[in-house]
Design a protein around this motif. Structure first.
Motif, PDB file in Angstrom:
ATOM      1  N   ALA A   1       0.854  -1.193   0.000  1.00 21.56           N
ATOM      2  CA  ALA A   1       0.000   0.000   0.000  1.00 21.56           C
ATOM      3  C   ALA A   1       0.891   1.244   0.000  1.00 21.56           C
ATOM      4  O   ALA A   1       1.195   1.815   1.040  1.00 21.56           O
ATOM      5  CB  ALA A   1      -0.916  -0.030   1.216  1.00 21.56           C
ATOM      6  N   LEU A   2       1.326   1.640  -1.208  1.00 24.23           N
ATOM      7  CA  LEU A   2       2.256   2.769  -1.311  1.00 24.23           C
ATOM      8  C   LEU A   2       1.557   4.063  -1.705  1.00 24.23           C
ATOM      9  O   LEU A   2       2.218   5.042  -2.031  1.00 24.23           O
ATOM     10  CB  LEU A   2       3.372   2.452  -2.327  1.00 24.23           C
ATOM     11  N   GLY A   3       0.235   4.052  -1.697  1.00 27.81           N
ATOM     12  CA  GLY A   3      -0.498   5.286  -1.978  1.00 27.81           C
ATOM     13  C   GLY A   3      -1.390   5.174  -3.205  1.00 27.81           C
ATOM     14  O   GLY A   3      -1.252   4.244  -4.013  1.00 27.81           O
ATOM     15  N   LEU A   4      -2.313   6.144  -3.298  1.00 26.74           N
ATOM     16  CA  LEU A   4      -3.288   6.142  -4.394  1.00 26.74           C
ATOM     17  C   LEU A   4      -2.599   6.221  -5.761  1.00 26.74           C
ATOM     18  O   LEU A   4      -2.969   5.517  -6.701  1.00 26.74           O
ATOM     19  CB  LEU A   4      -4.237   7.344  -4.202  1.00 26.74           C
ATOM     20  N   GLY A   5      -1.566   7.066  -5.854  1.00 20.04           N
ATOM     21  CA  GLY A   5      -0.850   7.214  -7.131  1.00 20.04           C
ATOM     22  C   GLY A   5      -0.251   5.884  -7.559  1.00 20.04           C
ATOM     23  O   GLY A   5      -0.343   5.468  -8.719  1.00 20.04           O
ATOM     24  N   HIS A   6       0.340   5.187  -6.611  1.00 17.27           N
ATOM     25  CA  HIS A   6       0.961   3.893  -6.898  1.00 17.27           C
ATOM     26  C   HIS A   6      -0.092   2.862  -7.319  1.00 17.27           C
ATOM     27  O   HIS A   6       0.136   2.050  -8.215  1.00 17.27           O
ATOM     28  CB  HIS A   6       1.743   3.423  -5.669  1.00 17.27           C
ATOM     29  N   ALA A   7      -1.270   2.927  -6.676  1.00 16.36           N
ATOM     30  CA  ALA A   7      -2.349   1.992  -7.039  1.00 16.36           C
ATOM     31  C   ALA A   7      -2.757   2.201  -8.500  1.00 16.36           C
ATOM     32  O   ALA A   7      -2.946   1.235  -9.252  1.00 16.36           O
ATOM     33  CB  ALA A   7      -3.555   2.200  -6.121  1.00 16.36           C
TER      34      ALA A   7
ATOM     35  N   THR B   1      -2.487  13.309  -6.598  1.00 15.71           N
ATOM     36  CA  THR B   1      -2.566  14.777  -6.721  1.00 15.71           C
ATOM     37  C   THR B   1      -1.229  15.353  -7.212  1.00 15.71           C
ATOM     38  O   THR B   1      -1.203  16.240  -8.065  1.00 15.71           O
ATOM     39  CB  THR B   1      -2.937  15.402  -5.352  1.00 15.71           C
ATOM     40  N   ASP B   2      -0.114  14.851  -6.686  1.00 17.56           N
ATOM     41  CA  ASP B   2       1.207  15.367  -7.095  1.00 17.56           C
ATOM     42  C   ASP B   2       1.463  15.075  -8.576  1.00 17.56           C
ATOM     43  O   ASP B   2       2.016  15.905  -9.303  1.00 17.56           O
ATOM     44  CB  ASP B   2       2.320  14.733  -6.244  1.00 17.56           C
ATOM     45  N   ALA B   3       1.056  13.886  -9.021  1.00 21.05           N
ATOM     46  CA  ALA B   3       1.271  13.531 -10.440  1.00 21.05           C
ATOM     47  C   ALA B   3       0.385  14.401 -11.333  1.00 21.05           C
ATOM     48  O   ALA B   3       0.810  14.827 -12.419  1.00 21.05           O
ATOM     49  CB  ALA B   3       0.978  12.055 -10.659  1.00 21.05           C
TER      50      ALA B   3
ATOM     51  N   PHE C   1       0.504   8.344 -16.388  1.00 16.47           N
ATOM     52  CA  PHE C   1       1.360   7.233 -15.948  1.00 16.47           C
ATOM     53  C   PHE C   1       2.840   7.639 -15.932  1.00 16.47           C
ATOM     54  O   PHE C   1       3.584   7.262 -15.034  1.00 16.47           O
ATOM     55  CB  PHE C   1       1.155   6.004 -16.842  1.00 16.47           C
ATOM     56  N   GLU C   2       3.210   8.401 -16.966  1.00 14.20           N
ATOM     57  CA  GLU C   2       4.602   8.846 -17.062  1.00 14.20           C
ATOM     58  C   GLU C   2       4.948   9.688 -15.820  1.00 14.20           C
ATOM     59  O   GLU C   2       6.025   9.554 -15.243  1.00 14.20           O
ATOM     60  CB  GLU C   2       4.679   9.662 -18.364  1.00 14.20           C
ATOM     61  N   PHE C   3       4.001  10.532 -15.401  1.00 12.13           N
ATOM     62  CA  PHE C   3       4.270  11.383 -14.238  1.00 12.13           C
ATOM     63  C   PHE C   3       4.185  10.589 -12.938  1.00 12.13           C
ATOM     64  O   PHE C   3       4.920  10.858 -11.993  1.00 12.13           O
ATOM     65  CB  PHE C   3       3.315  12.582 -14.230  1.00 12.13           C
ATOM     66  N   LEU C   4       3.293   9.610 -12.904  1.00 11.40           N
ATOM     67  CA  LEU C   4       3.193   8.783 -11.689  1.00 11.40           C
ATOM     68  C   LEU C   4       4.501   8.038 -11.449  1.00 11.40           C
ATOM     69  O   LEU C   4       4.949   7.887 -10.317  1.00 11.40           O
ATOM     70  CB  LEU C   4       2.045   7.778 -11.824  1.00 11.40           C
ATOM     71  N   ARG C   5       5.106   7.574 -12.546  1.00  7.32           N
ATOM     72  CA  ARG C   5       6.375   6.845 -12.403  1.00  7.32           C
ATOM     73  C   ARG C   5       7.453   7.723 -11.785  1.00  7.32           C
ATOM     74  O   ARG C   5       8.318   7.267 -11.069  1.00  7.32           O
ATOM     75  CB  ARG C   5       6.848   6.325 -13.765  1.00  7.32           C
ATOM     76  N   LYS C   6       7.365   9.051 -12.106  1.00  6.40           N
ATOM     77  CA  LYS C   6       8.408   9.967 -11.617  1.00  6.40           C
ATOM     78  C   LYS C   6       8.063  10.574 -10.259  1.00  6.40           C
ATOM     79  O   LYS C   6       8.880  11.271  -9.670  1.00  6.40           O
ATOM     80  CB  LYS C   6       8.564  11.122 -12.617  1.00  6.40           C
ATOM     81  N   THR C   7       6.824  10.363  -9.794  1.00  3.88           N
ATOM     82  CA  THR C   7       6.404  11.031  -8.557  1.00  3.88           C
ATOM     83  C   THR C   7       7.049  10.397  -7.329  1.00  3.88           C
ATOM     84  O   THR C   7       6.983   9.183  -7.132  1.00  3.88           O
ATOM     85  CB  THR C   7       4.861  10.987  -8.437  1.00  3.88           C
ATOM     86  N   LYS C   8       7.675  11.239  -6.532  1.00  5.87           N
ATOM     87  CA  LYS C   8       8.325  10.768  -5.300  1.00  5.87           C
ATOM     88  C   LYS C   8       7.261  10.706  -4.198  1.00  5.87           C
ATOM     89  O   LYS C   8       6.258  11.416  -4.267  1.00  5.87           O
ATOM     90  CB  LYS C   8       9.410  11.780  -4.881  1.00  5.87           C
TER      91      LYS C   8
END
Ligand code: G1P
Length: 293
Positions: free
Chosen positions: A111-117, A235-237, A218-225
């Protein structure tokens, strides 16, 4: 065809969260499976998508979430017993839904967060715009919210977020947007921040769990810390996506109940109970004659 005009056929349902706010019940029952009157929360979200002609449903599950798959699968034992008793109609609502929807499952291992899901669903979504539904955001509306959002998408294309004004004290619970109204109820997003302090918030417009997203996310999710709470935040992505393309928001029509909050879930039970023709009279009668012992 340009990506931002492609038809939306898929919806991602993140369902791997631990449901901490509803403990202890969520130790063994996924919060998506909690019952609202007579159906699990996730079923309402899926029905909302079907009403918006989004039939490919991708559920991102995790450990302890098998009951979601079991629920939408056939139950031969029940079918046999009900057939003998002539009560097949008892399974009809979920059977109809499983036939109308094309369900697939993928598993988020941590469970690494909504973005990761959402990122976990990338292979199943592919390179096309898609929607996201957080099934613990229960929305009571005349027109299903996803359908309202599809109306905006047809006109403007691009990513669309469902938003609603919240009280200042609730701002730190949500993704908050800074935006400018371009049509009645439709806003152009200028900035986003996940769960800000009240004094840092650009507005009180909170993101509610319905999104239409371009696949570029997806490209931004991959880069989101990892962000707020150490989690990879959607939200950050979306904030990064905004630097490359427009993002819109819709102040939808409807009342939203937070299914992760005990009082809100109880309020939703009453409202949805009152809307159920078979329960309405009995429930009103009960409320009118309430006596506490
Ligand atoms: C998530 C999102 C948040 C959004 C909220 C809506 O937060 O991260 O931006 O406002 O859903 O329900 P969560 O409630 O999972 O902490």
């Amino acid at each position: 065809m340009r990506k931002e005009n492609m038809k939306i056929k898929k919806a991602v349902f993140p369902a791997a969260g631990l449901g901490t706010r509803l403990l202890p019940i969520t130790k063994s029952i996924p919060k998506e499976m909690l019952t609202l009157v007579d159906k699990p929360l996730i079923q309402y979200g899926i029905e909302e998508c079907i009403s918006a002609k989004i039939n490919d449903i991708i559920i991102v599950t995790g450990r302890g979430k098998n009951s979601i798959e079991d629920y939408f699968d056939r139950s031969i034992e029940h079918e046999i017993i009900l057939k003998e008793k002539g009560k097949e109609h008892l399974l009809k609502s979920v059977e109809d839904l499983s036939n109308a929807a094309n369900l697939s499952y993928t598993r988020q291992k941590e469970a690494l967060g909504l973005g990761h899901a959402i990122l976990t669903a990338q292979n199943l979504v592919g390179n096309e715009p898609f929607s996201v539904v957080l099934s613990d955001d229960i929305i009571d509306s005349r027109i299903p919210v996803m359908k309202q959002m599809m109306g905006v998408y047809k006109n403007l294309g691009h990513s669309i977020l469902a938003v609603q004004r919240v009280q200042d004290k609730d701002i730190p619970k949500y993704g908050i947007i800074d935006a400018e109204e371009i049509q009645k109820g439709v806003l152009k997003v200028k900035d986003l921040v996940e769960k800000p302090e009240i004094r840092e918030a650009p507005s009180n417009l909170a993101i509610i769990g319905r999104y239409i997203l371009m696949p570029d996310i997806f490209e931004f999710l991959r880069k989101t810390k990892p962000g707020k709470g150490g989690e990879i935040q959607l939200t950050d992505a979306i904030k990064s996506l905004l630097s490359t393309q427009p993002v819109y928001a819709l102040e939808f029509e409807g009342t939203r109940y937070d299914g992760g909050n005990k009082l809100e879930l109880l309020k939703a039970q009453i409202i949805f109970g009152l809307k159920n023709p078979g329960l309405r009279t009995g429930l009103i009668d009960f409320i009118n004659n309430l006596e506490l012992v």
